[in-house]
Design a protein around this motif. Structure first.
Motif, PDB file in Angstrom:
ATOM      1  N   LEU A  12       0.797  -1.159  -0.124  1.00 21.31           N
ATOM      2  CA  LEU A  12      -0.140   0.017  -0.064  1.00 21.31           C
ATOM      3  C   LEU A  12       0.849   1.226  -0.003  1.00 21.31           C
ATOM      4  O   LEU A  12       0.616   2.010  -0.611  1.00 21.31           O
ATOM      5  CB  LEU A  12      -0.906   0.031   1.257  1.00 21.31           C
ATOM      6  N   LYS A  13       1.904   1.314   0.871  1.00 23.89           N
ATOM      7  CA  LYS A  13       2.762   2.402   0.686  1.00 23.89           C
ATOM      8  C   LYS A  13       3.470   2.526  -0.759  1.00 23.89           C
ATOM      9  O   LYS A  13       3.559   3.831  -1.256  1.00 23.89           O
ATOM     10  CB  LYS A  13       3.927   2.291   1.634  1.00 23.89           C
ATOM     11  N   ALA A  14       3.728   1.480  -1.358  1.00 23.60           N
ATOM     12  CA  ALA A  14       4.242   1.569  -2.866  1.00 23.60           C
ATOM     13  C   ALA A  14       3.232   2.208  -3.570  1.00 23.60           C
ATOM     14  O   ALA A  14       3.396   3.076  -4.476  1.00 23.60           O
ATOM     15  CB  ALA A  14       4.797   0.193  -3.439  1.00 23.60           C
ATOM     16  N   ASP A  15       2.068   1.848  -3.402  1.00 22.18           N
ATOM     17  CA  ASP A  15       0.849   2.555  -4.280  1.00 22.18           C
ATOM     18  C   ASP A  15       0.686   4.064  -3.831  1.00 22.18           C
ATOM     19  O   ASP A  15       0.472   4.677  -4.860  1.00 22.18           O
ATOM     20  CB  ASP A  15      -0.490   1.760  -3.817  1.00 22.18           C
ATOM     21  N   VAL A  16       0.663   4.584  -2.775  1.00 20.74           N
ATOM     22  CA  VAL A  16       0.627   5.726  -2.476  1.00 20.74           C
ATOM     23  C   VAL A  16       1.899   6.493  -3.094  1.00 20.74           C
ATOM     24  O   VAL A  16       1.728   7.588  -3.523  1.00 20.74           O
ATOM     25  CB  VAL A  16       0.643   5.890  -0.941  1.00 20.74           C
ATOM     26  N   ASP A  17       3.132   5.863  -2.985  1.00 25.68           N
ATOM     27  CA  ASP A  17       4.285   6.551  -3.447  1.00 25.68           C
ATOM     28  C   ASP A  17       4.054   6.777  -5.111  1.00 25.68           C
ATOM     29  O   ASP A  17       4.530   7.715  -5.656  1.00 25.68           O
ATOM     30  CB  ASP A  17       5.413   5.878  -3.160  1.00 25.68           C
ATOM     31  N   THR A  18       3.553   5.623  -5.675  1.00 28.41           N
ATOM     32  CA  THR A  18       3.326   5.885  -6.905  1.00 28.41           C
ATOM     33  C   THR A  18       2.381   7.080  -7.546  1.00 28.41           C
ATOM     34  O   THR A  18       2.624   7.569  -8.425  1.00 28.41           O
ATOM     35  CB  THR A  18       2.643   4.518  -7.645  1.00 28.41           C
ATOM     36  N   ARG A  19       0.982   6.915  -6.552  1.00 28.27           N
ATOM     37  CA  ARG A  19       0.296   8.052  -6.786  1.00 28.27           C
ATOM     38  C   ARG A  19       1.013   9.515  -6.629  1.00 28.27           C
ATOM     39  O   ARG A  19       0.446  10.413  -7.447  1.00 28.27           O
ATOM     40  CB  ARG A  19      -0.782   8.125  -5.851  1.00 28.27           C
ATOM     41  N   VAL A  20       1.746   9.693  -5.756  1.00 27.13           N
ATOM     42  CA  VAL A  20       2.614  10.880  -5.445  1.00 27.13           C
ATOM     43  C   VAL A  20       3.649  11.088  -6.870  1.00 27.13           C
ATOM     44  O   VAL A  20       3.461  12.208  -7.282  1.00 27.13           O
ATOM     45  CB  VAL A  20       2.911  10.963  -4.222  1.00 27.13           C
ATOM     46  N   GLN A  21       4.204  10.332  -7.082  1.00 24.21           N
ATOM     47  CA  GLN A  21       5.028  10.325  -8.198  1.00 24.21           C
ATOM     48  C   GLN A  21       4.500  10.522  -9.473  1.00 24.21           C
ATOM     49  O   GLN A  21       5.083  11.529 -10.179  1.00 24.21           O
ATOM     50  CB  GLN A  21       5.817   8.885  -8.403  1.00 24.21           C
ATOM     51  N   ASP A  22       3.059   9.978  -9.773  1.00 21.88           N
ATOM     52  CA  ASP A  22       2.677  10.265 -11.164  1.00 21.88           C
ATOM     53  C   ASP A  22       2.102  11.828 -11.125  1.00 21.88           C
ATOM     54  O   ASP A  22       1.491  11.995 -12.188  1.00 21.88           O
ATOM     55  CB  ASP A  22       1.343   9.314 -11.409  1.00 21.88           C
ATOM     56  N   GLY A  26       0.874  16.098  -4.394  1.00 17.34           N
ATOM     57  CA  GLY A  26       2.165  16.521  -4.015  1.00 17.34           C
ATOM     58  C   GLY A  26       2.924  15.488  -2.798  1.00 17.34           C
ATOM     59  O   GLY A  26       3.917  15.600  -2.658  1.00 17.34           O
ATOM     60  N   THR A  27       1.906  15.106  -1.729  1.00 15.71           N
ATOM     61  CA  THR A  27       2.501  14.332  -0.936  1.00 15.71           C
ATOM     62  C   THR A  27       1.696  13.064  -0.659  1.00 15.71           C
ATOM     63  O   THR A  27       0.420  13.186  -1.028  1.00 15.71           O
ATOM     64  CB  THR A  27       2.695  14.879   0.490  1.00 15.71           C
ATOM     65  N   GLY A  28       2.182  12.139   0.269  1.00 13.75           N
ATOM     66  CA  GLY A  28       1.279  11.029   0.625  1.00 13.75           C
ATOM     67  C   GLY A  28      -0.139  11.432   1.298  1.00 13.75           C
ATOM     68  O   GLY A  28      -0.913  11.025   1.344  1.00 13.75           O
ATOM     69  N   SER A  29       0.087  12.385   2.304  1.00 11.43           N
ATOM     70  CA  SER A  29      -0.742  13.048   2.996  1.00 11.43           C
ATOM     71  C   SER A  29      -1.913  13.730   2.245  1.00 11.43           C
ATOM     72  O   SER A  29      -3.032  13.559   2.777  1.00 11.43           O
ATOM     73  CB  SER A  29       0.002  14.062   3.870  1.00 11.43           C
ATOM     74  N   GLU A  30      -1.584  14.424   1.204  1.00 10.74           N
ATOM     75  CA  GLU A  30      -2.610  15.150   0.624  1.00 10.74           C
ATOM     76  C   GLU A  30      -3.385  13.707   0.098  1.00 10.74           C
ATOM     77  O   GLU A  30      -4.886  13.959  -0.337  1.00 10.74           O
ATOM     78  CB  GLU A  30      -1.864  15.736  -0.720  1.00 10.74           C
ATOM     79  N   TYR A  31      -2.648  12.526  -0.623  1.00 12.51           N
ATOM     80  CA  TYR A  31      -3.591  11.618  -1.276  1.00 12.51           C
ATOM     81  C   TYR A  31      -4.511  10.878  -0.199  1.00 12.51           C
ATOM     82  O   TYR A  31      -5.624  10.773  -0.490  1.00 12.51           O
ATOM     83  CB  TYR A  31      -2.626  10.496  -1.567  1.00 12.51           C
ATOM     84  N   VAL A  32      -4.031  10.699   0.948  1.00 16.77           N
ATOM     85  CA  VAL A  32      -4.892  10.152   2.239  1.00 16.77           C
ATOM     86  C   VAL A  32      -6.086  11.065   2.401  1.00 16.77           C
ATOM     87  O   VAL A  32      -7.108  10.647   2.762  1.00 16.77           O
ATOM     88  CB  VAL A  32      -4.188  10.062   3.551  1.00 16.77           C
TER      89      VAL A  32
END
Length: 78
Positions: A12-22, A26-32
């Motif tokens: 799941l952390k990798a999925d969050v990181d992918t979303r941010v990188q794509d 801007g950050t994992g916090s924004e995604y959550v």
């Protein structure tokens, strides 16, 4: 702003990181935060749908709406 720490499995952390990188966030916090907002919106919409489904049918406004629609069609053809 309050801080909350969460634990995620590596996948799941990798999925969050992918979303941010794509570039979507801007950050994992924004995604959550976005996920939480979307979930709250979904719950609100669900409640509105349940409220509407459980409300009594009112035939009169529907009949009036159909009559006005028919009148608009007759006028438009006219």
């Amino acid at each position: 702003m309050a801080t909350m720490n969460i634990s995620l499995p590596d996948s799941l952390k990798a999925d969050v990181d992918t979303r941010v990188q794509d570039g979507g966030y801007g950050t994992g916090s924004e995604y959550v935060r976005d996920l939480i907002r979307r979930d709250l919106d979904r719950q609100s919409l669900r409640q509105l749908l349940l409220d509407g489904a459980s409300s009594p049918l009112d035939e009169q406004p529907y009949d009036e709406w159909i009559a006005s629609l028919k009148e608009r069609i007759r006028t438009h053809r006219g």
